[in-house]
Design a protein around this motif. Structure first.
Motif, PDB file in Angstrom:
ATOM      1  N   ASN A  74       0.906  -1.125  -0.016  1.00  0.00           N
ATOM      2  CA  ASN A  74      -0.089  -0.194  -0.129  1.00  0.00           C
ATOM      3  C   ASN A  74       1.035   1.053   0.074  1.00  0.00           C
ATOM      4  O   ASN A  74       1.789   1.347   0.675  1.00  0.00           O
ATOM      5  CB  ASN A  74      -1.024   0.040   1.177  1.00  0.00           C
ATOM      6  N   VAL A  75       1.029   1.932  -0.977  1.00  0.00           N
ATOM      7  CA  VAL A  75       1.780   3.224  -1.395  1.00  0.00           C
ATOM      8  C   VAL A  75       0.968   4.386  -0.308  1.00  0.00           C
ATOM      9  O   VAL A  75      -0.063   4.714  -0.777  1.00  0.00           O
ATOM     10  CB  VAL A  75       1.894   3.511  -2.748  1.00  0.00           C
ATOM     11  N   MET A  76       1.558   4.953   0.568  1.00  0.00           N
ATOM     12  CA  MET A  76       1.297   5.854   1.489  1.00  0.00           C
ATOM     13  C   MET A  76       1.162   7.434   0.738  1.00  0.00           C
ATOM     14  O   MET A  76       2.082   7.605   0.096  1.00  0.00           O
ATOM     15  CB  MET A  76       1.698   6.080   2.780  1.00  0.00           C
ATOM     16  N   ALA A  77      -0.033   7.885   1.033  1.00  0.00           N
ATOM     17  CA  ALA A  77      -0.081   9.277   0.773  1.00  0.00           C
ATOM     18  C   ALA A  77       0.649  10.302   1.763  1.00  0.00           C
ATOM     19  O   ALA A  77       0.496   9.719   3.133  1.00  0.00           O
ATOM     20  CB  ALA A  77      -1.644   9.786   0.323  1.00  0.00           C
ATOM     21  N   SER A  78       0.885  11.612   1.688  1.00  0.00           N
ATOM     22  CA  SER A  78       1.321  12.525   2.638  1.00  0.00           C
ATOM     23  C   SER A  78       0.589  12.515   3.675  1.00  0.00           C
ATOM     24  O   SER A  78       0.946  12.941   4.939  1.00  0.00           O
ATOM     25  CB  SER A  78       1.937  13.646   1.816  1.00  0.00           C
ATOM     26  N   ASP A  79      -0.781  12.581   3.636  1.00  0.00           N
ATOM     27  CA  ASP A  79      -1.637  12.619   4.842  1.00  0.00           C
ATOM     28  C   ASP A  79      -2.063  11.319   5.465  1.00  0.00           C
ATOM     29  O   ASP A  79      -2.959  11.518   6.427  1.00  0.00           O
ATOM     30  CB  ASP A  79      -3.275  13.303   4.098  1.00  0.00           C
ATOM     31  N   GLN A  80      -1.295  10.352   5.330  1.00  0.00           N
ATOM     32  CA  GLN A  80      -1.526   8.989   5.929  1.00  0.00           C
ATOM     33  C   GLN A  80      -0.783   8.723   6.936  1.00  0.00           C
ATOM     34  O   GLN A  80      -0.442   7.556   7.531  1.00  0.00           O
ATOM     35  CB  GLN A  80      -1.446   7.917   5.040  1.00  0.00           C
ATOM     36  N   GLY A  81       0.088   9.915   7.824  1.00  0.00           N
ATOM     37  CA  GLY A  81       0.718   9.551   8.937  1.00  0.00           C
ATOM     38  C   GLY A  81      -0.071   8.684  10.028  1.00  0.00           C
ATOM     39  O   GLY A  81       0.513   7.970  10.691  1.00  0.00           O
ATOM     40  N   GLU A 145      -4.739  10.259  -6.944  1.00  0.00           N
ATOM     41  CA  GLU A 145      -3.324  10.909  -7.558  1.00  0.00           C
ATOM     42  C   GLU A 145      -3.433  12.116  -6.474  1.00  0.00           C
ATOM     43  O   GLU A 145      -4.196  12.811  -6.152  1.00  0.00           O
ATOM     44  CB  GLU A 145      -3.700  11.711  -8.825  1.00  0.00           C
ATOM     45  N   ASP A 146      -2.248  11.774  -5.524  1.00  0.00           N
ATOM     46  CA  ASP A 146      -1.978  12.759  -4.388  1.00  0.00           C
ATOM     47  C   ASP A 146      -0.509  12.753  -4.334  1.00  0.00           C
ATOM     48  O   ASP A 146       0.282  12.032  -4.810  1.00  0.00           O
ATOM     49  CB  ASP A 146      -2.563  12.161  -3.186  1.00  0.00           C
ATOM     50  N   GLU A 147      -0.057  13.477  -3.340  1.00  0.00           N
ATOM     51  CA  GLU A 147       1.272  13.585  -3.070  1.00  0.00           C
ATOM     52  C   GLU A 147       1.740  12.411  -2.208  1.00  0.00           C
ATOM     53  O   GLU A 147       0.998  12.035  -1.193  1.00  0.00           O
ATOM     54  CB  GLU A 147       1.681  14.691  -2.147  1.00  0.00           C
ATOM     55  N   PRO A 148       2.930  11.392  -2.482  1.00  0.00           N
ATOM     56  CA  PRO A 148       3.229  10.570  -1.727  1.00  0.00           C
ATOM     57  C   PRO A 148       4.080  10.839  -0.316  1.00  0.00           C
ATOM     58  O   PRO A 148       4.495  11.895  -0.298  1.00  0.00           O
ATOM     59  CB  PRO A 148       4.431  10.047  -2.557  1.00  0.00           C
ATOM     60  N   MET A 149       3.801  10.057   0.694  1.00  0.00           N
ATOM     61  CA  MET A 149       4.576  10.189   2.019  1.00  0.00           C
ATOM     62  C   MET A 149       5.928  10.106   1.531  1.00  0.00           C
ATOM     63  O   MET A 149       6.285   8.926   0.951  1.00  0.00           O
ATOM     64  CB  MET A 149       4.077   9.426   2.978  1.00  0.00           C
ATOM     65  N   LEU A 150       7.072  10.720   2.240  1.00  0.00           N
ATOM     66  CA  LEU A 150       8.372  10.516   2.063  1.00  0.00           C
ATOM     67  C   LEU A 150       8.961  10.451   3.481  1.00  0.00           C
ATOM     68  O   LEU A 150       8.468  10.996   4.369  1.00  0.00           O
ATOM     69  CB  LEU A 150       9.118  11.636   1.304  1.00  0.00           C
ATOM     70  N   PHE A 151       9.984   9.675   3.634  1.00  0.00           N
ATOM     71  CA  PHE A 151      10.934   9.438   4.704  1.00  0.00           C
ATOM     72  C   PHE A 151      12.491   9.988   4.465  1.00  0.00           C
ATOM     73  O   PHE A 151      12.779   9.550   3.429  1.00  0.00           O
ATOM     74  CB  PHE A 151      10.949   8.111   5.079  1.00  0.00           C
ATOM     75  N   HIS A 152      12.637  10.846   5.183  1.00  0.00           N
ATOM     76  CA  HIS A 152      13.930  11.562   4.975  1.00  0.00           C
ATOM     77  C   HIS A 152      14.539  12.033   6.189  1.00  0.00           C
ATOM     78  O   HIS A 152      14.057  12.728   6.923  1.00  0.00           O
ATOM     79  CB  HIS A 152      13.820  12.858   3.911  1.00  0.00           C
ATOM     80  N   ARG A 153      15.825  11.559   6.677  1.00  0.00           N
ATOM     81  CA  ARG A 153      16.640  12.184   7.669  1.00  0.00           C
ATOM     82  C   ARG A 153      15.801  11.935   9.189  1.00  0.00           C
ATOM     83  O   ARG A 153      15.807  12.794   9.688  1.00  0.00           O
ATOM     84  CB  ARG A 153      17.036  13.637   7.705  1.00  0.00           C
ATOM     85  N   GLY A 154      14.885  10.673   8.990  1.00  0.00           N
ATOM     86  CA  GLY A 154      14.229  10.378  10.244  1.00  0.00           C
ATOM     87  C   GLY A 154      13.013  11.020  10.288  1.00  0.00           C
ATOM     88  O   GLY A 154      12.300  10.835  11.334  1.00  0.00           O
TER      89      GLY A 154
END
Length: 163
Positions: A74-81, A145-154
């Motif tokens: 499941n590819v997470m969107a930026s609002d799915q924290g 179609e939405d912005e992906p959630m990214l992980f960067h520097r913790g």
């Protein structure tokens, strides 16, 4: 050739400079969802269609997913924290509040994820303190179609175009 010693903290710091997408790998453990959050998902092959990810050997969720023999990425969107937080919870709190539907392949597909990629387990290979898992794609779809959630520097975040 001499062995190089790499400081684990430096390794994490340097590799943390490379942003990754965030996915939730799901399966069913009997009749309840099992899942784990990964930042190591990748496409591998078109023929056959293969994808891969790297669960930590100490993961308690990976053995449940492996036992199921198939999984959904499941590819997470930026609002799915909140979804990621619920999936990483322990015990009875795991998956509380996470909406999902059971697919025709008997896999939990998380509601409102960007994409869902259903796979059967293709292979598992030892890779240091992780496993390298390959899945053969059975079905896939873009959900929204939405912005992906990214992980960067913790930290978790989203993509912002600067060009």
């Amino acid at each position: 050739m001499s062995e190089t010693t790499i400081d684990p903290a430096e390794f994490r710091k340097v590799l943390g400079s490379y942003p990754t997408g965030v996915c939730v790998i799901t399966a069913l453990d009997d009749d309840k969802p099992a899942g784990m959050v990964v930042g190591s998902f990748t496409s591998v092959s078109l023929d056959p269609p293969l994808v891969g990810f790297f669960p930590d050997k100490s993961s308690t969720s990976w053995p449940l997913i492996e036992k199921a023999g198939h999984f959904c990425v499941n590819v997470m969107a930026s609002d799915q924290g909140p979804v990621c937080k619920a999936v990483t919870a322990k015990g009875e709190a795991k998956f509380v509040g996470v909406e999902y539907a059971i697919s025709e392949h008997n896999l939990p597909v998380i509601a409102d994820s960007i994409a869902a990629i259903e796979c059967k387990l293709y292979s598992v290979t030892e890779a240091g303190d992780h496993w390298f898992v390959l899945g053969e794609v059975l079905r896939m779809e873009t959900v929204r179609e939405d912005e992906p959630m990214l992980f960067h520097r913790g930290r978790y975040g989203s993509f912002a175009e600067k060009m």
